[in-house]
Design a protein around this motif. Structure first.
Motif, PDB file in Angstrom:
ATOM      1  N   GLU A  29       0.859  -1.183   0.000  1.00 39.46           N
ATOM      2  CA  GLU A  29       0.000   0.000   0.000  1.00 39.46           C
ATOM      3  C   GLU A  29       0.893   1.231   0.000  1.00 39.46           C
ATOM      4  N   SER A  31       0.823   5.273   0.457  1.00 37.76           N
ATOM      5  CA  SER A  31       0.046   6.409   0.954  1.00 37.76           C
ATOM      6  C   SER A  31       0.857   7.678   0.789  1.00 37.76           C
ATOM      7  N   GLY A  33       0.641  11.681   2.098  1.00 40.26           N
ATOM      8  CA  GLY A  33      -0.086  12.623   2.948  1.00 40.26           C
ATOM      9  C   GLY A  33      -1.195  11.972   3.743  1.00 40.26           C
ATOM     10  N   GLY A  34      -1.035  10.696   4.087  1.00 41.49           N
ATOM     11  CA  GLY A  34      -2.030   9.995   4.893  1.00 41.49           C
ATOM     12  C   GLY A  34      -3.176   9.380   4.103  1.00 41.49           C
ATOM     13  N   THR A  35      -3.179   9.525   2.776  1.00 39.49           N
ATOM     14  CA  THR A  35      -4.232   8.969   1.932  1.00 39.49           C
ATOM     15  C   THR A  35      -3.659   7.849   1.066  1.00 39.49           C
ATOM     16  N   ILE A  36      -4.303   6.687   1.079  1.00 39.11           N
ATOM     17  CA  ILE A  36      -3.850   5.582   0.241  1.00 39.11           C
ATOM     18  C   ILE A  36      -4.107   5.950  -1.220  1.00 39.11           C
ATOM     19  N   VAL A  37      -3.029   5.971  -2.021  1.00 37.63           N
ATOM     20  CA  VAL A  37      -3.165   6.319  -3.436  1.00 37.63           C
ATOM     21  C   VAL A  37      -3.031   5.102  -4.341  1.00 37.63           C
ATOM     22  N   HIS A  38      -2.510   3.983  -3.797  1.00 38.01           N
ATOM     23  CA  HIS A  38      -2.382   2.770  -4.615  1.00 38.01           C
ATOM     24  C   HIS A  38      -2.198   1.550  -3.725  1.00 38.01           C
ATOM     25  N   LYS A  39      -2.820   0.469  -4.134  1.00 34.38           N
ATOM     26  CA  LYS A  39      -2.599  -0.840  -3.514  1.00 34.38           C
ATOM     27  C   LYS A  39      -2.267  -1.795  -4.655  1.00 34.38           C
ATOM     28  N   TYR A  58       0.901  10.407  -9.844  1.00 30.77           N
ATOM     29  CA  TYR A  58       0.442  11.237  -8.731  1.00 30.77           C
ATOM     30  C   TYR A  58       0.723  12.692  -9.059  1.00 30.77           C
ATOM     31  N   LEU A  65       4.808  16.600   1.916  1.00 27.74           N
ATOM     32  CA  LEU A  65       4.026  15.429   2.323  1.00 27.74           C
ATOM     33  C   LEU A  65       4.907  14.193   2.444  1.00 27.74           C
TER      34      LEU A  65
END
Length: 93
Positions: A29, A31, A33-39, A58, A65
């Motif tokens: 995973e 992330s 900035g605290g947001t999951i952008v890809h798994k 991205y 970040l």
């Protein structure tokens, strides 16, 4: 806005094995900035040497970040964390 960034997730050489029997089914995973952008895809029965070869686009808006990578082993019930790390976006650009 600063611009686009292409992140390539290639592979891992893991030192920790969370399985008692059989081989791990790892995924990563990513992330920002605290947001999951890809798994990534789960790599079934590959153990400690998964190869994902996946790319993530991205749009960079803030170089301060943090980018967080977490590799987990997919299991029934709850997944085990195999390893993780953090780096600032500015260190990647």
């Amino acid at each position: 806005m600063i611009g686009p960034l292409k992140i390539k997730i290639v592979s891992a050489n893991l030192t920790r094995d969370t399985e008692m029997v059989g081989k791990m089914d790892p995924y990563l995973e990513l992330s920002i900035g605290g947001t999951i952008v890809h798994k990534t895809a789960v790599k079934d029965d590959v153990g400690k040497t998964p190869v994902w070869d996946e790319e993530v686009d991205y749009e960079v808006k803030d170089l301060s970040l943090e980018v967080h990578f977490k590799v987990s082993d997919e299991d029934w019930g709850s997944d085990d964390i195999v390893g993780e790390g953090t780096i600032r976006l500015s260190d990647l650009c």
